[in-house]
Design a protein around this motif. Structure first.
Motif, PDB file in Angstrom:
ATOM      1  N   UNK A 152       0.844  -1.192   0.000  1.00  0.00           N
ATOM      2  CA  UNK A 152       0.000   0.000   0.000  1.00  0.00           C
ATOM      3  C   UNK A 152       0.877   1.239   0.000  1.00  0.00           C
ATOM      4  N   UNK A 153       0.580   2.161  -0.922  1.00  0.00           N
ATOM      5  CA  UNK A 153       1.231   3.471  -0.954  1.00  0.00           C
ATOM      6  C   UNK A 153       0.241   4.483  -0.374  1.00  0.00           C
ATOM      7  N   UNK A 154       0.679   5.251   0.614  1.00  0.00           N
ATOM      8  CA  UNK A 154      -0.169   6.193   1.330  1.00  0.00           C
ATOM      9  C   UNK A 154       0.310   7.619   1.067  1.00  0.00           C
ATOM     10  N   UNK A 155      -0.589   8.466   0.589  1.00  0.00           N
ATOM     11  CA  UNK A 155      -0.232   9.853   0.254  1.00  0.00           C
ATOM     12  C   UNK A 155       0.209  10.662   1.470  1.00  0.00           C
ATOM     13  N   UNK A 156      -0.187  10.252   2.660  1.00  0.00           N
ATOM     14  CA  UNK A 156       0.171  11.007   3.863  1.00  0.00           C
ATOM     15  C   UNK A 156       1.571  10.710   4.380  1.00  0.00           C
ATOM     16  N   UNK A 157       2.178   9.670   3.900  1.00  0.00           N
ATOM     17  CA  UNK A 157       3.525   9.337   4.366  1.00  0.00           C
ATOM     18  C   UNK A 157       4.555  10.032   3.482  1.00  0.00           C
ATOM     19  N   UNK A 158       5.705  10.377   4.034  1.00  0.00           N
ATOM     20  CA  UNK A 158       6.741  11.038   3.230  1.00  0.00           C
ATOM     21  C   UNK A 158       7.371  10.082   2.221  1.00  0.00           C
ATOM     22  N   UNK A 159       7.931  10.655   1.154  1.00  0.00           N
ATOM     23  CA  UNK A 159       8.643   9.828   0.163  1.00  0.00           C
ATOM     24  C   UNK A 159       9.662   8.958   0.879  1.00  0.00           C
ATOM     25  N   UNK A 160       9.852   7.758   0.387  1.00  0.00           N
ATOM     26  CA  UNK A 160      10.804   6.838   0.990  1.00  0.00           C
ATOM     27  C   UNK A 160      10.168   5.970   2.059  1.00  0.00           C
ATOM     28  N   UNK A 161       9.093   6.461   2.673  1.00  0.00           N
ATOM     29  CA  UNK A 161       8.370   5.690   3.685  1.00  0.00           C
ATOM     30  C   UNK A 161       6.927   5.466   3.257  1.00  0.00           C
ATOM     31  N   UNK A 162       6.627   5.795   2.030  1.00  0.00           N
ATOM     32  CA  UNK A 162       5.255   5.800   1.555  1.00  0.00           C
ATOM     33  C   UNK A 162       4.648   4.394   1.453  1.00  0.00           C
ATOM     34  N   UNK A 163       5.433   3.375   1.173  1.00  0.00           N
ATOM     35  CA  UNK A 163       4.871   2.035   0.975  1.00  0.00           C
ATOM     36  C   UNK A 163       4.896   1.222   2.267  1.00  0.00           C
ATOM     37  N   UNK A 164       3.858   0.392   2.429  1.00  0.00           N
ATOM     38  CA  UNK A 164       3.739  -0.532   3.554  1.00  0.00           C
ATOM     39  C   UNK A 164       3.411  -1.906   3.003  1.00  0.00           C
ATOM     40  N   UNK A 165       3.932  -2.916   3.633  1.00  0.00           N
ATOM     41  CA  UNK A 165       3.645  -4.303   3.262  1.00  0.00           C
ATOM     42  C   UNK A 165       2.731  -4.889   4.329  1.00  0.00           C
ATOM     43  N   UNK A 166       1.540  -5.357   3.900  1.00  0.00           N
ATOM     44  CA  UNK A 166       0.560  -5.858   4.859  1.00  0.00           C
ATOM     45  C   UNK A 166      -0.101  -7.123   4.323  1.00  0.00           C
ATOM     46  N   UNK A 167      -0.709  -7.892   5.234  1.00  0.00           N
ATOM     47  CA  UNK A 167      -1.444  -9.091   4.836  1.00  0.00           C
ATOM     48  C   UNK A 167      -2.946  -8.862   4.792  1.00  0.00           C
ATOM     49  N   UNK A 168      -3.432  -7.873   5.528  1.00  0.00           N
ATOM     50  CA  UNK A 168      -4.871  -7.600   5.589  1.00  0.00           C
ATOM     51  C   UNK A 168      -5.098  -6.131   5.265  1.00  0.00           C
ATOM     52  N   UNK A 169      -6.044  -5.864   4.365  1.00  0.00           N
ATOM     53  CA  UNK A 169      -6.358  -4.482   3.989  1.00  0.00           C
ATOM     54  C   UNK A 169      -6.953  -3.729   5.180  1.00  0.00           C
ATOM     55  N   UNK A 170      -6.698  -2.419   5.263  1.00  0.00           N
ATOM     56  CA  UNK A 170      -7.290  -1.632   6.356  1.00  0.00           C
ATOM     57  C   UNK A 170      -8.797  -1.517   6.175  1.00  0.00           C
ATOM     58  N   UNK A 171      -9.465  -1.032   7.187  1.00  0.00           N
ATOM     59  CA  UNK A 171     -10.904  -0.809   7.099  1.00  0.00           C
ATOM     60  C   UNK A 171     -11.184   0.174   5.965  1.00  0.00           C
ATOM     61  N   UNK A 172     -12.216  -0.108   5.201  1.00  0.00           N
ATOM     62  CA  UNK A 172     -12.549   0.772   4.081  1.00  0.00           C
ATOM     63  C   UNK A 172     -13.528   1.883   4.475  1.00  0.00           C
ATOM     64  N   UNK A 173     -13.836   1.991   5.752  1.00  0.00           N
ATOM     65  CA  UNK A 173     -14.718   3.041   6.245  1.00  0.00           C
ATOM     66  C   UNK A 173     -14.113   4.412   5.952  1.00  0.00           C
ATOM     67  N   UNK A 174     -14.907   5.270   5.327  1.00  0.00           N
ATOM     68  CA  UNK A 174     -14.460   6.623   5.013  1.00  0.00           C
ATOM     69  C   UNK A 174     -13.716   6.740   3.694  1.00  0.00           C
ATOM     70  N   UNK A 175     -13.639   5.674   2.936  1.00  0.00           N
ATOM     71  CA  UNK A 175     -12.931   5.700   1.648  1.00  0.00           C
ATOM     72  C   UNK A 175     -13.901   5.461   0.496  1.00  0.00           C
ATOM     73  N   UNK A 176     -13.657   6.143  -0.624  1.00  0.00           N
ATOM     74  CA  UNK A 176     -14.300   5.821  -1.904  1.00  0.00           C
ATOM     75  C   UNK A 176     -13.289   4.957  -2.636  1.00  0.00           C
ATOM     76  N   UNK A 177     -13.691   3.729  -2.987  1.00  0.00           N
ATOM     77  CA  UNK A 177     -12.760   2.780  -3.586  1.00  0.00           C
ATOM     78  C   UNK A 177     -13.059   2.638  -5.075  1.00  0.00           C
ATOM     79  N   UNK A 178     -12.001   2.738  -5.875  1.00  0.00           N
ATOM     80  CA  UNK A 178     -12.105   2.591  -7.326  1.00  0.00           C
ATOM     81  C   UNK A 178     -11.191   1.456  -7.763  1.00  0.00           C
ATOM     82  N   UNK A 179     -11.777   0.420  -8.356  1.00  0.00           N
ATOM     83  CA  UNK A 179     -10.992  -0.699  -8.879  1.00  0.00           C
ATOM     84  C   UNK A 179     -10.422  -0.324 -10.236  1.00  0.00           C
ATOM     85  N   UNK A 180      -9.190  -0.719 -10.490  1.00  0.00           N
ATOM     86  CA  UNK A 180      -8.542  -0.387 -11.757  1.00  0.00           C
ATOM     87  C   UNK A 180      -8.707  -1.469 -12.810  1.00  0.00           C
ATOM     88  N   UNK A 181      -9.270  -2.576 -12.470  1.00  0.00           N
ATOM     89  CA  UNK A 181      -9.404  -3.669 -13.444  1.00  0.00           C
ATOM     90  C   UNK A 181     -10.714  -3.636 -14.150  1.00  0.00           C
TER      91      UNK A 181
END
Length: 181
Positions: A152-181
């Motif tokens: 996951x790349x997060x716009x709120x994190x600074x460059x170089x620390x922007x990506x996170x590796x996770x096994x479970x997606x965060x809660x989608x509450x408060x997000x508008x989700x757009x699939x790219x496929x």
């Protein structure tokens, strides 16, 4: 210097006009048009952004050095008043950016706003929240540096620390989700 040569050629030499194409045009939240341009060469595509009659390198994490990224366009889409695009620039990597506006920047200059990503797999969805944007990439067959299901790349994190590796997606509450496929 290359940007100056590009701009001069773009407006004065008809031979370059045929090799520069508009790839995608999107409207920002402020109602202004952002264009993704491609300069096609024998090596592949070199991408640029055009906004308010300003042309800059498309890879906003390195706008003056965007000419270093040459390859095949993997995708480009307009989503939620933003443009997201990616370039396959060297097997097996894909580098892309999400541009969601144009601001005055740190130095008072017109600069694109957004962030970039680079992974082996293409993003599968974009999550737009009130305070941040997430680019979600499924780590197929654990192709990433870490053995996780998602990157996951997060716009709120600074460059170089922007990506996170996770096994479970965060809660989608408060997000508008757009699939790219």
């Amino acid at each position: 210097m290359r940007m100056i040569i590009f701009i001069i050629c773009f407006y004065t030499l008809p031979c370059f006009a045929d090799s520069i194409k508009e790839v995608k045009s999107c409207t920002s939240e402020q109602g202004e048009e952002i264009q993704l341009l491609s300069l096609k060469t024998i090596d592949g595509d070199t991408l640029y952004l055009k906004f308010r009659n300003i042309i800059t390198g498309a890879f906003i994490d390195n706008p003056s050095g965007s000419h270093d990224f040459v390859g095949d366009i993997a995708f480009s889409k307009c989503i939620n008043n933003s443009i997201i695009f990616a370039l396959e620039y060297g097997s097996p990597y894909t580098k892309g950016c999400l541009v969601n506006g144009w601001g005055n920047g740190d130095k008072g200059k017109n600069e694109p706003e957004g962030f970039c990503f680079a992974e082996r797999d293409k993003p599968e969805s974009i999550w737009f929240g009130k305070d941040n944007i997430l680019v979600v990439i499924k780590n197929k067959e654990n192709n990433g540096v870490k053995d996780t299901k998602y990157i996951i790349y997060d716009s709120n994190k600074p460059d170089g620390e922007r990506s996170s590796h996770i096994d479970k997606l965060p809660s989608n509450t408060g997000y508008k989700i757009f699939n790219l496929k």
